[in-house]
Design an enzyme around this catalytic site. Sequence first.
Site, PDB file in Angstrom:
ATOM      1  N   ALA A 100       0.775  -1.140  -0.020  1.00 32.38           N
ATOM      2  CA  ALA A 100      -0.067  -0.131   0.125  1.00 32.38           C
ATOM      3  C   ALA A 100       0.903   1.126   0.079  1.00 32.38           C
ATOM      4  CB  ALA A 100      -1.120   0.054   1.264  1.00 32.38           C
TER       5      ALA A 100
ATOM      6  N   GLU B 254      -0.563  -9.357  -0.211  1.00 33.18           N
ATOM      7  CA  GLU B 254      -1.834  -9.602  -0.096  1.00 33.18           C
ATOM      8  C   GLU B 254      -2.413  -9.653  -1.211  1.00 33.18           C
ATOM      9  OE1 GLU B 254      -1.863  -6.320   2.852  1.00 33.18           O
ATOM     10  OE2 GLU B 254      -2.534  -7.701   4.441  1.00 33.18           O
TER      11      GLU B 254
HETATM   12  N1  DAK Z   1       4.502   3.211  -0.901  1.00 33.63           N
HETATM   13  C1  DAK Z   1       4.870   4.319  -1.495  1.00 33.63           C
HETATM   14  N2  DAK Z   1       5.944   4.493  -2.310  1.00 33.63           N
HETATM   15  C2  DAK Z   1       6.763   3.450  -2.489  1.00 33.63           C
HETATM   16  C3  DAK Z   1       6.500   2.194  -2.041  1.00 33.63           C
HETATM   17  C4  DAK Z   1       5.268   1.926  -1.177  1.00 33.63           C
HETATM   18  N3  DAK Z   1       5.063   1.005  -0.401  1.00 33.63           N
HETATM   19  N4  DAK Z   1       7.515   1.394  -1.864  1.00 33.63           N
HETATM   20  C5  DAK Z   1       8.310   2.029  -2.923  1.00 33.63           C
HETATM   21  N5  DAK Z   1       7.909   3.349  -3.113  1.00 33.63           N
HETATM   22  C6  DAK Z   1       8.578   4.343  -3.961  1.00 33.63           C
HETATM   23  C7  DAK Z   1       9.935   4.901  -3.143  1.00 33.63           C
HETATM   24  O1  DAK Z   1       9.385   5.796  -2.310  1.00 33.63           O
HETATM   25  C8  DAK Z   1      10.592   5.584  -4.376  1.00 33.63           C
HETATM   26  O2  DAK Z   1       9.941   6.561  -4.762  1.00 33.63           O
HETATM   27  P1  DAK Z   1      10.851   7.740  -5.191  1.00 33.63           P
HETATM   28  O3  DAK Z   1      11.672   8.233  -3.805  1.00 33.63           O
HETATM   29  O4  DAK Z   1      11.692   7.575  -6.208  1.00 33.63           O
HETATM   30  O5  DAK Z   1       9.848   9.267  -5.484  1.00 33.63           O
HETATM   31  C9  DAK Z   1      10.144   4.594  -5.538  1.00 33.63           C
HETATM   32  O6  DAK Z   1       9.181   3.733  -5.097  1.00 33.63           O
HETATM   33  C10 DAK Z   1      11.314   3.350  -5.579  1.00 33.63           C
HETATM   34  O7  DAK Z   1      11.597   2.841  -4.496  1.00 33.63           O
HETATM   35  P2  DAK Z   1      13.060   2.392  -3.777  1.00 33.63           P
HETATM   36  O8  DAK Z   1      13.954   3.725  -4.058  1.00 33.63           O
HETATM   37  O9  DAK Z   1      12.962   2.357  -2.287  1.00 33.63           O
HETATM   38  O10 DAK Z   1      13.633   1.386  -4.377  1.00 33.63           O
HETATM   39  P3  DAK Z   1      14.693   0.375  -3.949  1.00 33.63           P
HETATM   40  O11 DAK Z   1      14.816  -0.791  -4.759  1.00 33.63           O
HETATM   41  O12 DAK Z   1      15.841   1.048  -3.109  1.00 33.63           O
HETATM   42  O13 DAK Z   1      13.690  -0.370  -2.603  1.00 33.63           O
HETATM   43  C11 DAK Z   1      11.744  -1.850  -1.847  1.00 33.63           C
HETATM   44  C12 DAK Z   1      12.827  -1.308  -3.047  1.00 33.63           C
HETATM   45  C13 DAK Z   1      10.414  -2.444  -2.373  1.00 33.63           C
HETATM   46  C14 DAK Z   1      12.654  -2.424  -0.858  1.00 33.63           C
HETATM   47  C15 DAK Z   1      11.600  -0.253  -1.031  1.00 33.63           C
HETATM   48  O14 DAK Z   1      10.999   0.466  -1.869  1.00 33.63           O
HETATM   49  C16 DAK Z   1      10.681  -0.734   0.171  1.00 33.63           C
HETATM   50  O15 DAK Z   1      11.092  -0.975   1.035  1.00 33.63           O
HETATM   51  N6  DAK Z   1       9.353  -0.255  -0.198  1.00 33.63           N
HETATM   52  C17 DAK Z   1       8.117  -0.373   0.871  1.00 33.63           C
HETATM   53  C18 DAK Z   1       7.823  -1.736   1.033  1.00 33.63           C
HETATM   54  C19 DAK Z   1       6.813  -1.909   2.173  1.00 33.63           C
HETATM   55  O16 DAK Z   1       7.165  -1.681   3.232  1.00 33.63           O
HETATM   56  N7  DAK Z   1       5.587  -2.318   1.585  1.00 33.63           N
HETATM   57  C20 DAK Z   1       4.549  -2.591   2.778  1.00 33.63           C
HETATM   58  C21 DAK Z   1       3.748  -1.382   2.736  1.00 33.63           C
HETATM   59  S1  DAK Z   1       2.521  -1.375   3.878  1.00 33.63           S
HETATM   60  C22 DAK Z   1      -4.661  -1.103   5.716  1.00 33.63           C
HETATM   61  C23 DAK Z   1      -4.488  -2.293   4.862  1.00 33.63           C
HETATM   62  C24 DAK Z   1      -3.414  -2.702   4.248  1.00 33.63           C
HETATM   63  C25 DAK Z   1      -2.377  -2.102   4.287  1.00 33.63           C
HETATM   64  C26 DAK Z   1      -2.320  -0.735   5.368  1.00 33.63           C
HETATM   65  C27 DAK Z   1      -3.423  -0.514   5.854  1.00 33.63           C
HETATM   66  N8  DAK Z   1      -5.814  -0.893   6.396  1.00 33.63           N
HETATM   67  C28 DAK Z   1      -6.792  -1.848   6.691  1.00 33.63           C
HETATM   68  C29 DAK Z   1      -5.912   0.510   6.875  1.00 33.63           C
HETATM   69  C30 DAK Z   1      -1.035  -2.523   3.893  1.00 33.63           C
HETATM   70  C31 DAK Z   1       0.012  -1.923   4.102  1.00 33.63           C
HETATM   71  C32 DAK Z   1       1.318  -2.120   3.340  1.00 33.63           C
HETATM   72  O17 DAK Z   1       1.294  -2.628   2.314  1.00 33.63           O
END
Ligand code: DAK
Length: 263
Positions: free
Chosen positions: A63, A111
């Site tokens: 997300a 998910e």
């Molecule tokens: N959200 C927004 N932007 C993201 C993103 C994300 N999840 N993942 C990557 N990006 C963006 C980065 O900010 C970056 O943008 P710029 O800085 O270039 O503008 C671009 O994508 C490239 O990412 P990186 O520069 O970080 O690329 P790397 O190769 O260095 O790293 C990575 C890739 C996938 C390891 C890293 O980007 C990363 O760790 N991303 C986050 C992964 C993560 O934690 N995902 C889980 C998110 S939590 C809910 C229901 C569901 C959810 C929440 C609430 N409710 C019931 C309310 C779900 C939650 C989630 O999914």
Amino acid sequence: MEFITYEVENQVGIITINRPKALNALNSTVLDELDATLDQVDLEEVRVLILTGAGEKSFVAGADIGEMSSLTKAEGEAFGKKGNDVFRKLETFPIPVIAAINGFALGGGCEISMSCDIRICSDNAVFGQPEVGLGITPGFGGTQRLARIVGVGKAKEMIYGARNIKADEAYRIGLVNNVYPQEELMPAAKKLAATIAKNAPIAVRNCKKAINEGLQVDMDQAIVIEEKLFGDCFETEDQKAGMGNFLEKDKTKKLKVVPFKNR
Ligand code: DAK
């Protein structure tokens, strides 16, 4: 649509989440557009869907953390409902959905893939539920679907530890059915879709329903669900053509493609 592309090839619909600059992260617009795309699928024509992400790096990196970071409790709940409604729509969609996972499948990305019927991935895929590291629980069904797919112990290890796993481990624990070199992933997804699409569509749909609904109830009730869906296949053109073809002793006729109908 800004972030979703949809095309149909040979009775297979291909939905691509197309936001590669943010690694295809799911924001509200992506979720709304995905919902609208599913509503537009022509079920008279399309027999299988493939869901994938644009680019070679990421399926869906979760997300959108930027959008989520400032949500109030009420907004968080609304965002969660939006996601859950779309994911559930995918899970209960009348036709099979194949997730072709071409890179990161983290959080909401893992998910959404688990809401699909079948998952295959490229060899650079990474799966995980990193939410506890962000101070939240998986919110799009991760605690429920991961445990059902890979077993409680593995799911708890991944979720409590926010531990990502690579494609080979995902294959080993049954999270994906197969792993392919990146360039072979979409051809493999299309081949799998074609294998499904050539079979009787009413029967395939009923199998999806029987498996999904049967898993929610005890075996006595599950068997009744199966009986009903089995019975529903009879008197359809597909059942008559399928069985008739088998019973025809003429080998040349047996080889002909059965003109299965989508109704
Ligand atoms: N959200 C927004 N932007 C993201 C993103 C994300 N999840 N993942 C990557 N990006 C963006 C980065 O900010 C970056 O943008 P710029 O800085 O270039 O503008 C671009 O994508 C490239 O990412 P990186 O520069 O970080 O690329 P790397 O190769 O260095 O790293 C990575 C890739 C996938 C390891 C890293 O980007 C990363 O760790 N991303 C986050 C992964 C993560 O934690 N995902 C889980 C998110 S939590 C809910 C229901 C569901 C959810 C929440 C609430 N409710 C019931 C309310 C779900 C939650 C989630 O999914």
